[in-house]
Design a protein around this motif. Structure first.
Motif, PDB file in Angstrom:
ATOM      1  N   TRP A  38      52.604  55.529   9.843  1.00  0.00           N
ATOM      2  CA  TRP A  38      51.187  56.360   9.401  1.00  0.00           C
ATOM      3  C   TRP A  38      51.379  57.470  10.584  1.00  0.00           C
ATOM      4  CZ3 TRP A  38      46.885  58.404  11.817  1.00  0.00           C
ATOM      5  CH2 TRP A  38      45.726  58.749  10.896  1.00  0.00           C
ATOM      6  N   SER A  69      51.094  51.319   0.846  1.00  0.00           N
ATOM      7  CA  SER A  69      52.333  50.759   0.329  1.00  0.00           C
ATOM      8  C   SER A  69      52.006  49.441  -0.378  1.00  0.00           C
ATOM      9  CB  SER A  69      53.622  50.610   1.248  1.00  0.00           C
ATOM     10  OG  SER A  69      53.296  49.700   2.375  1.00  0.00           O
ATOM     11  N   SER A 309      55.474  56.514   2.560  1.00  0.00           N
ATOM     12  CA  SER A 309      56.280  55.866   3.187  1.00  0.00           C
ATOM     13  C   SER A 309      56.238  54.440   2.351  1.00  0.00           C
ATOM     14  CB  SER A 309      56.259  55.558   4.492  1.00  0.00           C
ATOM     15  OG  SER A 309      57.208  54.659   5.194  1.00  0.00           O
ATOM     16  N   GLY A 312      55.103  50.233   6.806  1.00  0.00           N
ATOM     17  CA  GLY A 312      54.905  50.691   8.224  1.00  0.00           C
ATOM     18  C   GLY A 312      56.255  50.826   9.078  1.00  0.00           C
ATOM     19  N   VAL A 338      50.312  54.064   5.229  1.00  0.00           N
ATOM     20  CA  VAL A 338      51.152  54.716   5.327  1.00  0.00           C
ATOM     21  C   VAL A 338      50.893  56.236   5.203  1.00  0.00           C
ATOM     22  CG1 VAL A 338      53.021  53.097   4.451  1.00  0.00           C
ATOM     23  CG2 VAL A 338      51.853  54.546   3.071  1.00  0.00           C
TER      24      VAL A 338
END
Length: 473
Positions: A38, A69, A309, A312, A338
């Motif tokens: 992040w 996510s 993403s 993480g 993310v």
């Protein structure tokens, strides 16, 4: 002859109308980085890693402060992106487990029916890509158990690897590592200068059924991927087709690799940091290259781009989860919150920042809603449409988000998060709005609410189990 001419004219007009109707739909691109934290982008406040193109695009649309996510690792999240369903429901509980089954309804299948050209580029990680060769993590000769290639799920064009590759010269690894500087097969290394001394990394890029790529596989991996994306887009535009593309970049999943020139940008940092930061900036450059091509083709205004993403940041790397607790493989915020944004210049107002909680399972319902696509009413979806959110709505999320990763599970509402890391034996409760770092467990003083959330979570898990057991939907 007159009747024939009129018929031909009518056919031509109808054909033009059809093409116009198709071209009024947006192009859609889902970009996903791999293990990007992040806090690893400028638009989320990072002042070290150069991500000017991501920052530019984020400013053109809406940044999601609270985007998740669907899982704490790679493969499950990717399954959620294409189906709108939680990976636990799909039978993909972790990385390198299960595969995307043909019974699932995917975004590329829905959009292909609409007239879109469809392409997937980069990482796949939703099944093996060959039954004839040894490849990557799971590909083995004669093994059909998890064989699941993109063309089975609606993709016309694809250029993919089964799983991870080095972020530079993706087919190679060195015979020697400078361990004193922190190089290793797991973490990464400075790019190999003498390819004659390199070894094969053990994976391949596939571009068709049992067809692997042999050309243009050297240099930055993000560029190698984008070299295939741009011709796909150009061809779609030339054919008068709207396009759907998933671009799943490997960066910055380990092993990270960068050249001396790339590393020089970060010369004041440690050797390991130089490699890590440099490959992210290289990825950013290719995203800028994508945007430039869209502008050149006149497609930028009517292209919907999502970026996020898959989980993480990896442990023991310079990747940053920002202010959030823990990292990849954890259901605490740092493992699943993310960096993310959506840009669509002709429809979404620029400069927006949203605190609305959303996640990768929301992609499919949102696109289905935008395009008014048909989807079976009786098939459980875990995501929701974000159309109102993209239009600036500040409503609360009515449907909680469930997460399940082996022994870990959580239930996330607009304000609270119930979490268990020991398969439901004990639970913790956090007010995510007031305690985003998950420091204060408030379950003792909120037992009634926690019990209700626990019941909702367990009922949802049972629903996922039932879906997973239903082979024929």
């Amino acid at each position: 002859m007159i009747r024939l001419s009129v018929s031909l004219l009518l056919f031509f007009c109808l054909s033009c109308e059809l093409i116009t109707t198709q071209r009024s739909d947006p192009n859609i691109i889902l970009i996903m980085s791999d293990d990007l934290g992040w806090g690893d982008t400028g638009f989320n406040g990072n002042t070290v890693i150069n991500t000017p193109n991501l920052d530019m695009l984020a400013n053109k649309g809406i940044v999601f402060n609270r985007f998740y996510s669907a899982s704490a690792v790679c493969s499950p999240t990717r399954g959620s992106c294409l189906t709108g369903r939680n990976p636990y429901r799909l039978g993909i509980p972790g990385a390198n487990t299960g595969h995307l089954r043909q019974e699932e309804i995917t975004l590329p299948e829905l959009l292909k029916e609409r007239g879109y050209s469809t392409g997937h580029f980069g990482k796949w990680h939703l099944g093996t890509l060959t039954t004839k060769a040894r490849d990557a993590n799971r590909g083995r000769p004669g093994d059909f158990s998890n064989y699941s290639i993109p063309s089975m799920h609606g993709f016309d064009t694809w250029f993919v690897t089964e799983s991870k590759v080095p972020t530079y010269d993706p087919m190679h690894k060195p015979t020697f590592f400078d361990t004193e500087k922190g190089e290793s097969l797991r973490y990464g290394w400075k790019a190999i200068e003498d390819k004659a001394s390199a070894e094969n990394y053990g994976t391949r890029y596939w571009k068709g059924e049992e067809i692997s790529e042999t050309e243009n596989l050297e240099g930055d991996d993000s560029k190698i991927i984008m070299d295939r994306v741009l011709p796909f887009i150009e061809k779609s535009v030339d054919n008068g087709q709207v396009f759907f593309s998933t671009i799943w970049l490997h960066t910055p999943h380990l092993p990270v690799v960068a050249t001396t020139i790339m590393m020089n940008t970060y010369s004041e940092y440690s050797y390991r940091e130089q490699i890590y930061y440099a490959c992210i900036t290289a990825m950013d450059e290719q995203i800028g290259r994508l945007w430039k091509k869209l502008e050149e083709l006149g497609e930028a205004e009517n292209t919907m781009i999502w970026f996020c993403s898959d989980n993480g940041p990896e442990r023991d790397t310079p990747g940053s989860a920002g202010p959030f607790r823990e990292r990849k493989r954890s259901l605490y915020e740092g493992g699943v919150r993310v960096p993310a944004f959506c840009v669509w210049p002709s429809k979404i107002n620029p400069g927006q920042v949203s605190d609305f909680p959303c996640y990768t399972s929301d992609y499919l319902p949102t696109i289905v809603d935008f395009l008014n696509l048909s989807y079976p009413d009786d098939r459980p979806l875990d995501g929701i449409s974000l159309v109102k959110v993209l239009n600036g709505s500040t409503e609360e999320r009515q449907k909680p988000m469930g997460f399940h990763y082996y022994e870990k599970m959580s239930w996330v509402t607009d304000e609270y998060k119930l979490l268990s890391v020991d398969n439901g034996n004990t639970f913790e409760l956090y007010n995510i709005l007031e305690d985003k770092s998950e420091i204060q467990n408030i379950i003792q003083n909120n037992s009634e609410m926690a019990n209700q959330m626990k019941n909702d979570l367990l009922n949802w898990i049972e629903s996922c189990k039932r879906s997973n057991e239903e082979v024929d939907y």
